[in-house]
Design an enzyme around this catalytic site. Structure first.
Site, PDB file in Angstrom:
ATOM      1  N   LYS A  89       4.116   2.553 -10.379  1.00 32.60           N
ATOM      2  CA  LYS A  89       5.045   1.433 -10.611  1.00 32.60           C
ATOM      3  C   LYS A  89       6.352   1.703  -9.876  1.00 32.60           C
ATOM      4  O   LYS A  89       7.028   2.692 -10.139  1.00 32.60           O
ATOM      5  CB  LYS A  89       5.308   1.261 -12.113  1.00 32.60           C
ATOM      6  N   ASP A 112      15.148  -2.292 -13.248  1.00 36.66           N
ATOM      7  CA  ASP A 112      14.619  -3.260 -14.207  1.00 36.66           C
ATOM      8  C   ASP A 112      15.740  -3.795 -15.098  1.00 36.66           C
ATOM      9  O   ASP A 112      16.155  -3.133 -16.046  1.00 36.66           O
ATOM     10  CB  ASP A 112      13.528  -2.596 -15.067  1.00 36.66           C
ATOM     11  N   LYS A 125      17.666  -7.404 -20.452  1.00 33.88           N
ATOM     12  CA  LYS A 125      17.823  -6.277 -21.382  1.00 33.88           C
ATOM     13  C   LYS A 125      19.271  -6.220 -21.850  1.00 33.88           C
ATOM     14  O   LYS A 125      20.170  -6.496 -21.069  1.00 33.88           O
ATOM     15  CB  LYS A 125      17.517  -4.953 -20.669  1.00 33.88           C
ATOM     16  N   ASP A 137      12.946   3.209 -13.222  1.00 36.24           N
ATOM     17  CA  ASP A 137      11.711   2.457 -13.447  1.00 36.24           C
ATOM     18  C   ASP A 137      10.749   2.514 -12.252  1.00 36.24           C
ATOM     19  O   ASP A 137       9.719   1.852 -12.252  1.00 36.24           O
ATOM     20  CB  ASP A 137      12.059   1.000 -13.786  1.00 36.24           C
ATOM     21  N   ASP A 177      10.465  -9.208 -18.914  1.00 33.22           N
ATOM     22  CA  ASP A 177      10.732  -7.768 -18.958  1.00 33.22           C
ATOM     23  C   ASP A 177       9.427  -6.955 -18.949  1.00 33.22           C
ATOM     24  O   ASP A 177       9.455  -5.743 -18.763  1.00 33.22           O
ATOM     25  CB  ASP A 177      11.576  -7.435 -20.198  1.00 33.22           C
ATOM     26  N   GLU A 217       7.331  -6.624 -16.680  1.00 31.62           N
ATOM     27  CA  GLU A 217       7.105  -6.888 -15.253  1.00 31.62           C
ATOM     28  C   GLU A 217       6.221  -5.832 -14.604  1.00 31.62           C
ATOM     29  O   GLU A 217       5.517  -6.128 -13.639  1.00 31.62           O
ATOM     30  CB  GLU A 217       8.451  -6.974 -14.518  1.00 31.62           C
ATOM     31  N   ARG A 265       3.480  -4.347 -15.461  1.00 34.22           N
ATOM     32  CA  ARG A 265       2.040  -4.638 -15.476  1.00 34.22           C
ATOM     33  C   ARG A 265       1.665  -5.682 -14.429  1.00 34.22           C
ATOM     34  O   ARG A 265       0.551  -5.678 -13.924  1.00 34.22           O
ATOM     35  CB  ARG A 265       1.615  -5.052 -16.891  1.00 34.22           C
TER      36      ARG A 265
END
Ligand code: BES
Ligand code: ZN
Ligand code: ZN
Length: 475
Positions: free
Chosen positions: A243, A248, A255, A267, A326, A328, A330
């Protein structure tokens, strides 16, 4: 640091001895009172004994390992490696000699590993660079070869590369910059890199990556790393997917800042771990065909950002209702998992800082592991995890958890219910795999907020030693 194998100790320099609980008989010129002093400390089970001879220091290391399983014994030596390093820094030692002519010599590499991993510094943005005082190390030990030391140094270098990438802020490490860093590492270590830019990503239909990128002003990248030496033992590669969310914010499902967004530069740790692992594999010229796939973008709430309620069609034809922007990771991983199929992979392992749920479940001490690979493969991975002390806990992928991903208007949603968030994230990814697959949620282990011995603070690089050793042993 310069590490050299030597046949014997120079009695005038700083010296380190590994004790097996008794007084090492190789220490030169021990006076009677020194002998008594060391014996007393050994009896008191002190793990690091320091003898100051003014012109030089003598360290005696005696970690507690009796009746422990091997994995714990190895870890005890890594930790004493950290303690030794800390003492050397305190005493401003510039060169040390480590002698292991005792029953403990099998642990010398573990000690060295802990020591070397402790030397990590991220100095790039400091005007005053923190240096390491030890510059030279002599090893006096027949059980260790130059090749083993070189291999270890490359693994440590790979771990540092991963930590550096994780520690880099977004202002430097955009998706494009990360792909350039991958190419630079490829040149250095000897792996091939191809970077797909936006047009190619569009033509491939990587709509998860494109959807997450919609709120950003910076373009996405998809990097393909290939390492295929002529002597590769496997025809079908092991594919590592990471990833690469370079930041993020959560997107429109923004967030909250405090404690939640402020360290989200980490992230892309999954991507960084894949890069580090391939770096170690290539540098050490393992006879293994390995591939790395890295989808990268930042996740922002900009002008045209995807909205909760949007529906996208993924590369394999499945439609996804976005319920929370959020979740994201996946979405971009799904594209890479579908892309992985074209390699007819022997095994696919993805790594991602995927869910806060994984951290809440098992904290920072382990990764969450799930997968459809056979149990012997998963067992082997868990075992390597114990050995290198980058441990995992396996969670189930029972089909009941999949219920939480049902959507009213699309095939699935990207958001599970209130419980078992790490598992529902895994269930989402499973929709995009049809080969032996393992998922590692590294949200708890990738980034530390306080120092932890040789693992340090901030980016940890956890996962590199695990995957390197797992892949090396498997093929
Ligand atoms: N990047 C985060 C997960 C994360 C949390 C990484 C803590 C590192 C430390 C991920 O993209 C995320 O936001 N996950 C959400 C998913 C939820 C909306 C289903 C989460 O875990 O809250
Ligand atoms: Zn997120
Ligand atoms: Zn994320």
């Amino acid at each position: 640091m310069n590490i050299i194998l030597k046949p014997e100790i120079d009695p005038k320099g700083h010296q380190v001895y590994l004790s097996d609980g008794s007084l090492p008989d190789t220490i030169p010129d021990l006076r009677e009172e020194e002998r008594e002093y060391i014996k007393k400390k050994l009896e008191a089970k002190q793990s690091l004994i320091l003898l100051n001879r003014l012109s030089h220091l003598i360290f005696i290391l005696n970690p507690k390992i009796d009746n422990q399983p091997t994995a714990h014994q190895k870890e005890a030596f890594r930790k004493i490696g950290f303690d030794l390093f800390t003492q050397c820094e305190k005493e401003k030692v510039d060169a040390i000699q480590i002698s292991s002519l005792t029953a403990r010599e099998a642990y010398l590499l573990d000690l060295l590993e802990g020591f070397l991993l402790s030397t990590y510094r991220f100095n790039k943005y400091k005007s005053e660079k923190k240096t390491v005082s030890v510059e030279e190390m002599h090893i006096i030990c027949a059980a260790v070869s130059e090749e083993q030391i070189k291999e270890l140094e490359n693994i440590v270098q790979a771990n540092f590369l991963t930590r550096d990438l994780v520690n880099e802020p977004l202002i430097y490490l955009t998706a494009t910059k990360m792909s350039e860093e991958i190419m630079r590492s490829g040149k250095e270590a000897g792996f091939h890199v191809e970077v797909f830019h936006k047009a190619k990503i569009e033509s491939l239909g990587m709509n998860g990556l494109l959807a997450v990128n919609k709120g950003s002003v910076d373009p996405p990248t998809f990097s393909v790393i290939e390492y295929k030496p002529e002597n590769a033992r496997n025809n079908n590669p092991v594919v590592l997917v990471g990833k690469g969310v370079v930041y993020d914010t959560g997107g429109l499902s923004l967030k909250p800042t405090a404690n939640s967004m402020d360290y989200m530069k980490c992230d892309m740790a999954g991507a960084a771990t894949v890069i580090g692992t391939l770096y170690a594999i290539a540098k050490n010229k393992l006879p293994i065909y390995a591939v790395g796939l890295i989808p990268a973008t930042d996740n922002r709430p900009g002008g045209n950002a995807i909205t909760p309620g949007d529906v996208i069609e993924m590369m394999n034809g499945k439609s996804v209702e976005i319920k929370n922007t959020d979740a994201e990771g996946r979405l971009i991983l799904a594209d890479a998992l579908v892309y992985a199929k074209r390699y007819q992979p022997d095994l696919v392992i993805d790594l991602a800082t995927l869910t806060g749920s994984a951290v809440r479940a098992i904290g920072h001490e382990a990764m969450v592991m799930m997968g459809t690979a056979d149990s012997s493969t998963k067992e082997a991975l868990l075992e390597r995890g114990e050995e290198v002390y980058e441990r995992m806990v396996e969670f189930p992928l029972w089909e009941e958890y999949g219920e939480q991903l049902k959507s009213d208007i699309a095939d699935i949603t990207n958001l599970g219910g209130a419980t078992a968030g790490a598992i529902t994230a895994g269930k989402f990814l499973e929709h995009f795999t049809d080969y032996p697959w393992i998922h590692l949620d590294i949200a708890g282990t990738a980034y530390y907020h306080k120092p932890d011995q040789y693992r340090g603070k901030n980016g940890t690089g956890i996962g590199v030693r695990l995957l390197y050793n797992f892949i090396k042993k498997k093929y």
